[in-house]
Motif scaffolding. Structure first.
Motif: not given
Length: 120
Positions: A97-110
């Motif tokens: 996970x890359x927290x903060x990558x999309x400000x409106x989401x808690x997390x994004x990742x793979x």
């Protein structure tokens, strides 16, 4: 087959496609589910019969810190390779996970799955 797991390991890595992302090491979070036969470890109560998750965590932390990937998919694949260096681990399910990558989401990742049959 049993599962040894590790949740929310904090890593730092230079990652991203934009110059501003690559100006500093970003915080990432890693989860692992490892398919392992723990029978011998349970029977012997010996660390050398078990997956040493502290040592594995150190190797993953060092590998992430030394990496220079643009894509989180690339880093996830490389980290899965580090995990599978231990031949006792039949399969790894890895979430990066890359927290903060999309400000409106808690997390994004793979989330990826790799196995020993895919190791060259």
């Amino acid at each position: 087959m049993d599962t040894v797991f590790l949740e929310a390991l904090s890593l730092r890595a230079v990652i991203g496609v934009h110059a501003w992302e690559r100006a500093f090491a970003q915080r990432l979070e890693l989860d692992l589910d490892l398919a392992v036969d723990t029978t011998q470890a349970a029977a012997t109560d010996a660390i050398d019969a078990a997956v040493d998750y502290a040592a594995l965590s150190d190797r993953l932390t060092q590998s992430a810190a030394a990496s220079d990937c643009q894509l989180i998919e690339t880093l996830a694949d490389r980290l899965a390779g580090v995990v599978l260096e231990d031949g006792r681990i039949a399969r790894v399910e890895l979430t990066l996970r890359k927290p903060g990558a999309v400000p409106a989401a808690r997390n994004v990742g793979v989330r990826i799955t790799r196995s020993q049959s895919e190791v060259p």
